[in-house]
Design an enzyme around this catalytic site. Structure first.
Site, PDB file in Angstrom:
ATOM      1  N   GLU A  93       5.563   1.281  -4.616  1.00 40.71           N
ATOM      2  CA  GLU A  93       6.032   2.370  -3.930  1.00 40.71           C
ATOM      3  C   GLU A  93       6.384   1.833  -2.333  1.00 40.71           C
ATOM      4  O   GLU A  93       5.760   0.856  -2.061  1.00 40.71           O
ATOM      5  CB  GLU A  93       4.901   3.563  -3.614  1.00 40.71           C
ATOM      6  N   CYS A 113      -3.166  -3.510  -7.988  1.00 44.05           N
ATOM      7  CA  CYS A 113      -4.029  -4.277  -7.386  1.00 44.05           C
ATOM      8  C   CYS A 113      -5.410  -4.619  -8.015  1.00 44.05           C
ATOM      9  O   CYS A 113      -5.946  -3.992  -8.704  1.00 44.05           O
ATOM     10  CB  CYS A 113      -4.610  -3.508  -5.843  1.00 44.05           C
ATOM     11  N   GLY A 170      -1.329  -3.451  -3.410  1.00 49.07           N
ATOM     12  CA  GLY A 170      -1.731  -4.678  -3.463  1.00 49.07           C
ATOM     13  C   GLY A 170      -2.310  -5.206  -2.353  1.00 49.07           C
ATOM     14  O   GLY A 170      -2.330  -4.935  -1.124  1.00 49.07           O
ATOM     15  N   GLU A 171      -2.906  -6.407  -2.655  1.00 48.04           N
ATOM     16  CA  GLU A 171      -3.737  -7.229  -1.541  1.00 48.04           C
ATOM     17  C   GLU A 171      -2.625  -8.400  -1.268  1.00 48.04           C
ATOM     18  O   GLU A 171      -2.399  -9.172  -2.027  1.00 48.04           O
ATOM     19  CB  GLU A 171      -4.870  -7.954  -1.975  1.00 48.04           C
ATOM     20  N   LEU A 225     -12.017  -2.754   6.536  1.00 46.45           N
ATOM     21  CA  LEU A 225     -13.483  -2.945   6.684  1.00 46.45           C
ATOM     22  C   LEU A 225     -14.124  -1.915   5.955  1.00 46.45           C
ATOM     23  O   LEU A 225     -15.040  -2.228   4.699  1.00 46.45           O
ATOM     24  CB  LEU A 225     -13.862  -2.787   8.168  1.00 46.45           C
ATOM     25  N   ASN A 301      -7.962  10.283   1.611  1.00 46.92           N
ATOM     26  CA  ASN A 301      -7.031  11.095   0.587  1.00 46.92           C
ATOM     27  C   ASN A 301      -7.648  11.279  -0.486  1.00 46.92           C
ATOM     28  O   ASN A 301      -7.259  10.316  -1.462  1.00 46.92           O
ATOM     29  CB  ASN A 301      -5.665  10.881   0.720  1.00 46.92           C
ATOM     30  N   CYS A 344      -2.302   7.323   2.802  1.00 47.58           N
ATOM     31  CA  CYS A 344      -2.979   6.047   2.815  1.00 47.58           C
ATOM     32  C   CYS A 344      -4.147   6.419   1.685  1.00 47.58           C
ATOM     33  O   CYS A 344      -4.793   7.217   1.308  1.00 47.58           O
ATOM     34  CB  CYS A 344      -3.775   5.784   3.989  1.00 47.58           C
TER      35      CYS A 344
END
EC number: 2.1.1.192
Length: 384
Positions: A93, A113, A170-171, A225, A301, A344
């Site tokens: 996306e 991910c 993804g990272e 974090l 969310n 998010c």
């Protein structure tokens, strides 16, 4: 089998080398790059200042191909989300977020991910594969010209998309070799011409690659974090078991020596009764005491099976006030696009679960959420 070279996979150096293989001079690469990334050309016959012989040569050897859009939805607040087909049943996306003074594109770097953060729906999908450079920059290429067709360019001929955040699925730092060339194109004056301050990479804390990025291409950095101590972060962000907070904070300090901004942005998802207490905020102050930073608090969310709830607005304000009273710039992210699942933590690809337990195992097994009362226990006292 398609043996055509996708020119979206090539940054400036690679495109120059490719033109050299075709017997062309370097300036042809710059012409090609402008046609592709500044004018949105997808067919070589449109590139009228290229020699006909070169256009014919390219037509038989190369292509300009971005991921195809499966769906395209626009939220009531103007947020626009594309679901893109990246093959083999995988989809990613891309989200455009309009604001008064800028337009931000949220770009994905992987199909799924492997980090599997507890509060993120993308992680529940599992990991399928890394995206190629062309699939990453292709999101910007597709979105820029789709939005330009919808809105036109600005009054000063400025681009519709002024900022890019590598905060999609993804990272990014676990797909380093594809992400960095894509970001080079974002910065290239013959492509998108964005400043390093306007390209932000968000990472969950892959420490060795943060150090490498600081030398190779130090764009603005955001760090996911989400916890104020190792015990809690081990559960919320399993990668913390490999790179705990002390190592992460040290990496942030090192990155700032090269960063285009003089601060790190810390992202913090607000989870009711989990990480949102005033005591957590005070613990954060100690953690980041020697790291110039700002905080972006993100209301959670919800998604099915998360077992988590969003902190209420008053609790988020109390948490923010502790940080602001200590002089830390703190913002509360406005939820955008949640009616089209573009907010998010909601980027889950709308595809079947492709859980890869072997990939997740690299960061440790997933354990039940640590109760708040236990979250500050010493590392050796916590359950394995």
């Amino acid at each position: 089998m398609n043996n055509l070279v996708n020119l979206l996979d090539l940054d400036a150096d690679a495109l120059t080398a490719y033109c050299g293989e075709l017997g062309e001079k370097p300036f042809r690469a710059r012409q090609l790059q402008r046609w592709i990334h500044q004018f949105g050309a997808s067919h070589f016959d449109a590139m009228t200042d290229l020699a006909k012989s070169l256009r014919e040569k390219l037509a038989t050897r190369a292509e300009i191909r971005s991921p195809a859009a499966i769906s395209d939805h626009t939220s009531s607040d103007g947020t626009r989300k594309w679901l893109l087909d990246v093959g083999a049943g995988n989809a990613v996306e891309t989200v455009y977020i309009p604001e008064d003074t800028r337009g931000t594109l949220c770009v994905s770097s992987q199909a799924g991910c492997a980090v599997n953060c507890r509060f993120c729906s993308t992680g529940k999908q599992g990991f399928s594969r890394n995206l190629s450079t062309g699939e990453i920059i292709g999101q910007l290429w597709m979105a820029e010209f789709a939005m330009r067709a919808q809105l036109g360019r600005g009054p000063k001929d400025e681009r519709v998309i002024s900022n890019v955040v590598m905060m999609g699925m993804g990272e990014p730092l676990l797909n380093y070799d594809a992400v960095v060339p894509a970001m080079r194109l974002m910065l290239d004056d013959n492509a998108y011409g964005l400043s390093r301050r306007r390209v932000t990479l968000s990472t969950s804390g892959v420490v060795p690659m943060m150090d490498r990025l600081s030398k190779d291409l130090p764009v603005a950095l955001a760090v996911s974090l989400h916890a104020s101590n190792d015990a809690l972060r081990d559960v919320l962000v399993p990668l913390n078991r490999k790179y705990p907070l002390a190592e992460l904070m040290a990496a942030c300090r090192r990155y700032l020596e090269f960063a285009p901004r003089d601060f790190i942005t810390f992202e913090y998802c607000m989870l009711d009764g989990v990480n949102d207490g005033v005591e957590h905020a005070r613990e954060l102050l100690k953690l980041v005491a020697d790291v110039p930073c700002k905080f972006n608090l993100i209301p959670f969310n919800p998604f099915p099976e998360s077992g988590l709830k969003r902190s209420n607005n008053e609790q988020i304000r109390r948490f923010a006030q502790v940080l602001m009273d200590a002089g830390i710039v703190t913002t509360i992210r406005k939820t955008r696009g949640d009616d089209i699942d573009a907010a998010c933590g909601q980027l889950a690809g709308e595809v079947m679960d492709r859980t890869r337990l072997a990939e997740r195992g690299k960061f440790g097994k997933i354990t039940p959420l640590v109760p708040v009362a236990d979250a500050g226990a010493p590392r050796e006292a916590r359950p394995a």
